[in-house]
Design a protein around this motif. Structure first.
Motif, PDB file in Angstrom:
ATOM      1  N   ALA A  41      44.229  40.437  38.728  1.00 35.90           N
ATOM      2  CA  ALA A  41      42.918  40.596  38.116  1.00 35.90           C
ATOM      3  C   ALA A  41      42.741  42.026  37.639  1.00 35.90           C
ATOM      4  O   ALA A  41      42.999  42.972  38.361  1.00 35.90           O
ATOM      5  CB  ALA A  41      41.833  40.238  39.132  1.00 35.90           C
ATOM      6  N   ASP A  43      39.699  42.847  35.823  1.00 34.07           N
ATOM      7  CA  ASP A  43      38.257  42.991  36.022  1.00 34.07           C
ATOM      8  C   ASP A  43      37.795  41.807  36.841  1.00 34.07           C
ATOM      9  O   ASP A  43      37.673  40.696  36.331  1.00 34.07           O
ATOM     10  CB  ASP A  43      37.517  43.026  34.688  1.00 34.07           C
ATOM     11  CG  ASP A  43      37.946  44.197  33.836  1.00 34.07           C
ATOM     12  OD1 ASP A  43      37.750  45.335  34.288  1.00 34.07           O
ATOM     13  OD2 ASP A  43      38.482  43.981  32.743  1.00 34.07           O
ATOM     14  N   LEU A  44      37.557  42.028  38.113  1.00 39.50           N
ATOM     15  CA  LEU A  44      37.187  40.921  38.985  1.00 39.50           C
ATOM     16  C   LEU A  44      35.832  40.352  38.604  1.00 39.50           C
ATOM     17  O   LEU A  44      34.962  41.041  38.095  1.00 39.50           O
ATOM     18  CB  LEU A  44      37.168  41.388  40.440  1.00 39.50           C
ATOM     19  CG  LEU A  44      38.530  41.710  41.048  1.00 39.50           C
ATOM     20  CD1 LEU A  44      38.378  42.191  42.468  1.00 39.50           C
ATOM     21  CD2 LEU A  44      39.459  40.513  41.004  1.00 39.50           C
ATOM     22  N   LYS A  62      36.088  45.321  50.296  1.00 40.99           N
ATOM     23  CA  LYS A  62      36.177  45.234  48.840  1.00 40.99           C
ATOM     24  C   LYS A  62      37.626  45.024  48.426  1.00 40.99           C
ATOM     25  O   LYS A  62      38.510  45.815  48.773  1.00 40.99           O
ATOM     26  CB  LYS A  62      35.633  46.504  48.190  1.00 40.99           C
ATOM     27  CG  LYS A  62      35.619  46.459  46.668  1.00 40.99           C
ATOM     28  CD  LYS A  62      35.011  47.728  46.094  1.00 40.99           C
ATOM     29  CE  LYS A  62      34.980  47.665  44.566  1.00 40.99           C
ATOM     30  NZ  LYS A  62      34.386  48.910  44.002  1.00 40.99           N
ATOM     31  N   ILE A  63      37.882  43.962  47.669  1.00 43.96           N
ATOM     32  CA  ILE A  63      39.239  43.643  47.230  1.00 43.96           C
ATOM     33  C   ILE A  63      39.756  44.678  46.238  1.00 43.96           C
ATOM     34  O   ILE A  63      39.031  45.100  45.328  1.00 43.96           O
ATOM     35  CB  ILE A  63      39.278  42.239  46.600  1.00 43.96           C
ATOM     36  CG1 ILE A  63      38.995  41.171  47.662  1.00 43.96           C
ATOM     37  CG2 ILE A  63      40.621  41.967  45.932  1.00 43.96           C
ATOM     38  CD1 ILE A  63      38.912  39.767  47.110  1.00 43.96           C
ATOM     39  N   PRO A  65      42.028  44.856  43.272  1.00 41.18           N
ATOM     40  CA  PRO A  65      42.699  43.924  42.366  1.00 41.18           C
ATOM     41  C   PRO A  65      44.091  44.372  41.960  1.00 41.18           C
ATOM     42  O   PRO A  65      44.930  43.544  41.589  1.00 41.18           O
ATOM     43  CB  PRO A  65      41.763  43.866  41.154  1.00 41.18           C
ATOM     44  CG  PRO A  65      41.008  45.144  41.205  1.00 41.18           C
ATOM     45  CD  PRO A  65      40.836  45.462  42.660  1.00 41.18           C
ATOM     46  N   GLN A  87      41.374  36.069  37.127  1.00 39.63           N
ATOM     47  CA  GLN A  87      39.965  36.377  37.335  1.00 39.63           C
ATOM     48  C   GLN A  87      39.464  35.683  38.597  1.00 39.63           C
ATOM     49  O   GLN A  87      39.330  34.454  38.630  1.00 39.63           O
ATOM     50  CB  GLN A  87      39.144  35.926  36.128  1.00 39.63           C
ATOM     51  CG  GLN A  87      39.499  36.619  34.827  1.00 39.63           C
ATOM     52  CD  GLN A  87      39.060  38.064  34.808  1.00 39.63           C
ATOM     53  OE1 GLN A  87      37.923  38.395  35.153  1.00 39.63           O
ATOM     54  NE2 GLN A  87      39.939  38.961  34.397  1.00 39.63           N
ATOM     55  N   TRP A  88      39.201  36.461  39.625  1.00 35.02           N
ATOM     56  CA  TRP A  88      38.707  35.906  40.881  1.00 35.02           C
ATOM     57  C   TRP A  88      38.171  37.061  41.737  1.00 35.02           C
ATOM     58  O   TRP A  88      38.487  38.227  41.506  1.00 35.02           O
ATOM     59  CB  TRP A  88      39.801  35.162  41.635  1.00 35.02           C
ATOM     60  CG  TRP A  88      41.066  35.959  41.839  1.00 35.02           C
ATOM     61  CD1 TRP A  88      42.079  36.111  40.943  1.00 35.02           C
ATOM     62  CD2 TRP A  88      41.420  36.729  42.979  1.00 35.02           C
ATOM     63  NE1 TRP A  88      43.059  36.928  41.460  1.00 35.02           N
ATOM     64  CE2 TRP A  88      42.677  37.318  42.720  1.00 35.02           C
ATOM     65  CE3 TRP A  88      40.804  36.968  44.214  1.00 35.02           C
ATOM     66  CZ2 TRP A  88      43.316  38.154  43.635  1.00 35.02           C
ATOM     67  CZ3 TRP A  88      41.452  37.784  45.123  1.00 35.02           C
ATOM     68  CH2 TRP A  88      42.690  38.367  44.830  1.00 35.02           C
ATOM     69  N   ASP A  89      37.374  36.725  42.698  1.00 37.58           N
ATOM     70  CA  ASP A  89      36.797  37.742  43.573  1.00 37.58           C
ATOM     71  C   ASP A  89      36.256  37.059  44.824  1.00 37.58           C
ATOM     72  O   ASP A  89      36.183  35.835  44.896  1.00 37.58           O
ATOM     73  CB  ASP A  89      35.679  38.496  42.855  1.00 37.58           C
ATOM     74  CG  ASP A  89      35.346  39.826  43.525  1.00 37.58           C
ATOM     75  OD1 ASP A  89      36.028  40.198  44.495  1.00 37.58           O
ATOM     76  OD2 ASP A  89      34.397  40.498  43.078  1.00 37.58           O
ATOM     77  N   GLN A  91      33.334  37.833  48.252  1.00 38.48           N
ATOM     78  CA  GLN A  91      32.508  38.629  49.148  1.00 38.48           C
ATOM     79  C   GLN A  91      33.031  38.370  50.551  1.00 38.48           C
ATOM     80  O   GLN A  91      33.012  37.223  51.025  1.00 38.48           O
ATOM     81  CB  GLN A  91      31.038  38.233  49.051  1.00 38.48           C
ATOM     82  CG  GLN A  91      30.145  39.047  49.988  1.00 38.48           C
ATOM     83  CD  GLN A  91      28.714  38.537  50.031  1.00 38.48           C
ATOM     84  OE1 GLN A  91      28.433  37.452  49.529  1.00 38.48           O
ATOM     85  NE2 GLN A  91      27.827  39.289  50.625  1.00 38.48           N
ATOM     86  N   ALA A 106      34.304  33.099  48.210  1.00 37.32           N
ATOM     87  CA  ALA A 106      35.350  33.405  47.223  1.00 37.32           C
ATOM     88  C   ALA A 106      35.172  32.532  45.990  1.00 37.32           C
ATOM     89  O   ALA A 106      34.847  31.342  46.094  1.00 37.32           O
ATOM     90  CB  ALA A 106      36.729  33.161  47.833  1.00 37.32           C
ATOM     91  N   ALA A 217      42.383  44.780  50.759  1.00 39.90           N
ATOM     92  CA  ALA A 217      40.975  45.127  50.668  1.00 39.90           C
ATOM     93  C   ALA A 217      40.688  46.423  51.410  1.00 39.90           C
ATOM     94  O   ALA A 217      41.360  46.761  52.377  1.00 39.90           O
ATOM     95  CB  ALA A 217      40.110  43.994  51.240  1.00 39.90           C
TER      96      ALA A 217
END
Length: 221
Positions: A41, A43-44, A62-63, A65, A87-89, A91, A106, A217
């Motif tokens: 990624a 831009d998450l 916080k991941i 990327p 594209q993924w993220d 909390q 997620a 992270a």
């Protein structure tokens, strides 16, 4: 989702060493793959949380990327085809000393899948149908420590508008302010109505979709 009795990790250093060893052995047994970082990624995805998981955690992560990836692998006509989501993220709230307070939300942008020559077909109406439901999601607030040192996160997996109970088993290593989480899991595509029209049997496309998750992270507390 209600918690059962809390399961705590008493010593983070011993815990990290144990899960790394256990997970390394499990990777050898399953043939999971984590080498390479294709389609990471850049831009998450921004998270707009609108469920119970939308709350401020006391132990957020916080991941990173640049060091994380989410891959899948499918068996098509006896050949393994590997792809990745860019594209993924997620909390993530997790205190290794008290898993009873942990939760994760997620999200994956299914339109960001790159699966070689099958990319567009995989995102089409017969499979992921991203024009109708572009986001997959995993929610969990029930974590417990397994006997082999890994952690289970029990929650809900949402793909293509279908929601199913799901348990994600992962290894976690923590050193100073950085954590690394690795997981290998198998998802039955038919449970989420993926490819059930054109590929209702496993004659050419296996039901099992392998997923490899490798996350680095940074501690935010």
């Amino acid at each position: 989702m209600k918690h059962r009795a809390p399961h705590q990790v008493r010593r983070c250093s011993k815990f990290a060493a144990g899960v790394v060893l256990a997970f390394g052995l499990s990777l050898l047994a399953t043939g999971a793959w984590f080498s390479g970082h294709a389609a990471k990624a850049q831009d998450l995805l921004p998270l707009t949380l609108d469920t119970e998981a939308e709350r401020e955690g006391d132990h957020p992560w916080k991941i990173d990327p640049s060091q994380s990836n989410l891959k899948i692998r499918v068996n098509l006509n006896g050949t393994l085809v590997e792809g990745a989501f860019s594209q993924w993220d997620a909390q993530i709230n997790l205190d290794p000393e008290n898993l009873d307070t942990a939760f994760v939300d997620a999200r994956v942008d299914m339109t960001s899948l790159v699966l070689g020559d099958l990319s567009e077909q995989a995102k089409g109406v017969d499979f992921l149908n991203v024009n109708q439901e572009a986001e997959a999601r995993f929610l969990s607030d029930f974590f417990w420590l397994r006997g082999d040192g890994r952690i289970d996160a029990e929650g809900l997996l949402m793909i293509g508008g279908v929601t199913k109970p799901f348990v994600l088993t992962f290894a976690l290593g923590i050193e100073d302010q950085q954590a690394r989480m690795q997981a290998y899991t198998i998802i039955d595509r038919t449970e989420f109505s993926v490819g059930t029209k054109s590929y209702a049997t496993e004659e050419s496309l296996a039901f099992a979709v392998e997923a490899a998750i490798d996350i680095v992270a940074e501690k935010q507390w």
